[in-house]
Write a protein that holds these residues in place. Structure first.
Motif, PDB file in Angstrom:
ATOM      1  N   GLN A 106       0.836  -1.214   0.000  1.00 44.60           N
ATOM      2  CA  GLN A 106       0.000   0.000   0.000  1.00 44.60           C
ATOM      3  C   GLN A 106       0.871   1.264   0.000  1.00 44.60           C
ATOM      4  N   GLU A 107       2.162   1.062  -0.231  1.00 43.53           N
ATOM      5  CA  GLU A 107       3.147   2.151  -0.307  1.00 43.53           C
ATOM      6  C   GLU A 107       3.225   2.983   0.970  1.00 43.53           C
ATOM      7  N   GLN A 108       3.076   2.316   2.107  1.00 46.31           N
ATOM      8  CA  GLN A 108       3.255   2.960   3.402  1.00 46.31           C
ATOM      9  C   GLN A 108       4.701   2.796   3.831  1.00 46.31           C
ATOM     10  N   GLU A 109       5.267   3.827   4.423  1.00 49.07           N
ATOM     11  CA  GLU A 109       6.639   3.738   4.930  1.00 49.07           C
ATOM     12  C   GLU A 109       6.677   3.290   6.381  1.00 49.07           C
ATOM     13  N   LEU A 110       5.640   3.622   7.145  1.00 48.21           N
ATOM     14  CA  LEU A 110       5.589   3.270   8.559  1.00 48.21           C
ATOM     15  C   LEU A 110       4.730   2.031   8.771  1.00 48.21           C
ATOM     16  N   VAL A 111       5.072   1.249   9.780  1.00 46.80           N
ATOM     17  CA  VAL A 111       4.318   0.033  10.084  1.00 46.80           C
ATOM     18  C   VAL A 111       2.967   0.383  10.714  1.00 46.80           C
ATOM     19  N   PHE A 112       2.944   1.418  11.548  1.00 48.75           N
ATOM     20  CA  PHE A 112       1.714   1.799  12.249  1.00 48.75           C
ATOM     21  C   PHE A 112       1.396   3.266  11.951  1.00 48.75           C
ATOM     22  N   THR A 113       0.436   3.486  11.052  1.00 50.34           N
ATOM     23  CA  THR A 113       0.128   4.844  10.616  1.00 50.34           C
ATOM     24  C   THR A 113      -1.210   5.323  11.174  1.00 50.34           C
ATOM     25  N   GLY A 114      -1.324   6.636  11.229  1.00 53.00           N
ATOM     26  CA  GLY A 114      -2.593   7.258  11.570  1.00 53.00           C
ATOM     27  C   GLY A 114      -3.375   7.533  10.297  1.00 53.00           C
ATOM     28  N   ARG A 115      -4.514   8.169  10.457  1.00 53.81           N
ATOM     29  CA  ARG A 115      -5.369   8.476   9.290  1.00 53.81           C
ATOM     30  C   ARG A 115      -4.689   9.384   8.287  1.00 53.81           C
ATOM     31  N   ASP A 116      -3.798  10.253   8.790  1.00 57.63           N
ATOM     32  CA  ASP A 116      -3.127  11.209   7.903  1.00 57.63           C
ATOM     33  C   ASP A 116      -1.912  10.618   7.187  1.00 57.63           C
ATOM     34  N   GLY A 117      -1.629   9.335   7.437  1.00 58.22           N
ATOM     35  CA  GLY A 117      -0.480   8.693   6.812  1.00 58.22           C
ATOM     36  C   GLY A 117       0.806   8.845   7.603  1.00 58.22           C
ATOM     37  N   GLY A 118       0.784   9.706   8.623  1.00 59.34           N
ATOM     38  CA  GLY A 118       1.930   9.853   9.525  1.00 59.34           C
ATOM     39  C   GLY A 118       1.892   8.769  10.582  1.00 59.34           C
ATOM     40  N   PRO A 119       2.777   8.855  11.569  1.00 60.10           N
ATOM     41  CA  PRO A 119       2.790   7.835  12.613  1.00 60.10           C
ATOM     42  C   PRO A 119       1.471   7.817  13.395  1.00 60.10           C
ATOM     43  N   MET A 120       1.055   6.617  13.797  1.00 67.93           N
ATOM     44  CA  MET A 120      -0.095   6.474  14.675  1.00 67.93           C
ATOM     45  C   MET A 120       0.197   7.257  15.960  1.00 67.93           C
ATOM     46  N   ALA A 121      -0.788   7.935  16.495  1.00 64.61           N
ATOM     47  CA  ALA A 121      -0.592   8.713  17.717  1.00 64.61           C
ATOM     48  C   ALA A 121      -0.419   7.776  18.916  1.00 64.61           C
ATOM     49  N   PRO A 122       0.590   8.017  19.779  1.00 59.39           N
ATOM     50  CA  PRO A 122       0.766   7.170  20.965  1.00 59.39           C
ATOM     51  C   PRO A 122      -0.488   7.085  21.843  1.00 59.39           C
ATOM     52  N   ASN A 123      -1.279   8.182  21.919  1.00 56.93           N
ATOM     53  CA  ASN A 123      -2.489   8.104  22.740  1.00 56.93           C
ATOM     54  C   ASN A 123      -3.537   7.195  22.098  1.00 56.93           C
ATOM     55  N   TYR A 124      -3.458   6.993  20.775  1.00 58.20           N
ATOM     56  CA  TYR A 124      -4.346   6.036  20.116  1.00 58.20           C
ATOM     57  C   TYR A 124      -3.923   4.604  20.474  1.00 58.20           C
ATOM     58  N   VAL A 125      -2.617   4.368  20.559  1.00 56.46           N
ATOM     59  CA  VAL A 125      -2.118   3.052  21.005  1.00 56.46           C
ATOM     60  C   VAL A 125      -2.662   2.783  22.408  1.00 56.46           C
ATOM     61  N   ASN A 126      -2.646   3.809  23.258  1.00 55.34           N
ATOM     62  CA  ASN A 126      -3.166   3.692  24.620  1.00 55.34           C
ATOM     63  C   ASN A 126      -4.639   3.263  24.601  1.00 55.34           C
ATOM     64  N   LYS A 127      -5.444   3.907  23.752  1.00 54.34           N
ATOM     65  CA  LYS A 127      -6.867   3.571  23.644  1.00 54.34           C
ATOM     66  C   LYS A 127      -7.068   2.145  23.143  1.00 54.34           C
ATOM     67  N   LEU A 128      -6.231   1.732  22.181  1.00 58.15           N
ATOM     68  CA  LEU A 128      -6.343   0.367  21.657  1.00 58.15           C
ATOM     69  C   LEU A 128      -6.091  -0.665  22.752  1.00 58.15           C
ATOM     70  N   VAL A 129      -5.013  -0.470  23.520  1.00 60.24           N
ATOM     71  CA  VAL A 129      -4.679  -1.442  24.574  1.00 60.24           C
ATOM     72  C   VAL A 129      -5.807  -1.504  25.604  1.00 60.24           C
ATOM     73  N   LYS A 130      -6.332  -0.353  26.006  1.00 57.27           N
ATOM     74  CA  LYS A 130      -7.456  -0.322  26.953  1.00 57.27           C
ATOM     75  C   LYS A 130      -8.645  -1.106  26.389  1.00 57.27           C
ATOM     76  N   LYS A 131      -8.940  -0.890  25.105  1.00 60.49           N
ATOM     77  CA  LYS A 131     -10.078  -1.556  24.462  1.00 60.49           C
ATOM     78  C   LYS A 131      -9.861  -3.073  24.414  1.00 60.49           C
ATOM     79  N   TRP A 132      -8.654  -3.494  24.016  1.00 64.02           N
ATOM     80  CA  TRP A 132      -8.377  -4.934  23.943  1.00 64.02           C
ATOM     81  C   TRP A 132      -8.540  -5.595  25.308  1.00 64.02           C
TER      82      TRP A 132
END
Length: 197
Positions: A106-132
């Motif tokens: 998909q021509e992404q440079e980062l393994v974990f991206t946000g909606r804008d194509g930049g790095p996923m936000a660390p606070n989003y990682v926090n929300k994911l772990v809480k949800k899991w």
């Protein structure tokens, strides 16, 4: 009066998160995430390294595409500015490489991206772990730092890695800091007194 964000401690204090101490819970989380390759890769990478969320989201696809077990990820820690070398184990390679291939396609440079194509936000990682953790009914306080703490907890308890080695890996200044960080459990202290001479 402004409402406090429960995820942000007051100045001078901190919120402690728990490690995932049960291997059964770790297995249940992997099973929960098996149909979501990105989230599985993030979880497995997080619990198999001691990287902070801010560093996990900076990892690049090229670091995994041709990787083999035993290869090293070399990165500069965001918090300390120090260079880190993380050895890739089989669990990481098995979970992350297929996702990295999808990202490359998909021509992404980062393994974990946000909606804008930049790095996923660390606070989003926090929300994911809480949800899991909520989805498998884990009791306690969990967040992105739980991944790093889970790695440390199991290195100490499951694999019997000594505290001085873990202190060095975590870049802690003293063993007490490492012991506090690794959440020595009251039951562990009680069990020590049950050892008979």
């Amino acid at each position: 009066m402004e409402k406090m964000n429960p995820n942000h401690p007051e100045k001078g204090s901190s919120i402690k998160v728990d490690p995932i101490t049960s291997l059964k819970d770790v297995a249940n989380l992997k099973k929960l995430l098996e149909d979501n390759p990105r989230d599985l890769a993030l979880f497995v990478l997080g619990i198999n390294t001691n990287l902070r969320a801010v560093d996990l989201v900076q990892l690049r696809v090229e670091q995994f595409i041709d990787a083999r077990v035993g290869d090293e990820l070399v990165l500069k820690e965001s918090k300390t500015g120090k260079q880190r070398r993380i050895t890739i184990n089989n669990a990481v390679l098995t979970a992350v490489k297929p996702w990295a291939v999808q990202c490359r396609d998909q021509e992404q440079e980062l393994v974990f991206t946000g909606r804008d194509g930049g790095p996923m936000a660390p606070n989003y990682v926090n929300k994911l772990v809480k949800k899991w953790c909520a989805k498998i009914n884990l009791k306690g306080n969990y967040g992105s730092h739980s991944l790093r703490k889970t790695w440390g907890y199991h290195q100490r308890v499951t694999f019997c890695v000594d505290i001085p080695t873990l202190m060095e890996i975590f870049n802690h200044s003293c063993q007490k800091q490492t012991l506090d960080y690794l959440c020595i459990q009251p039951q562990e202290i009680k069990d020590v007194y049950m050892n008979e001479l």
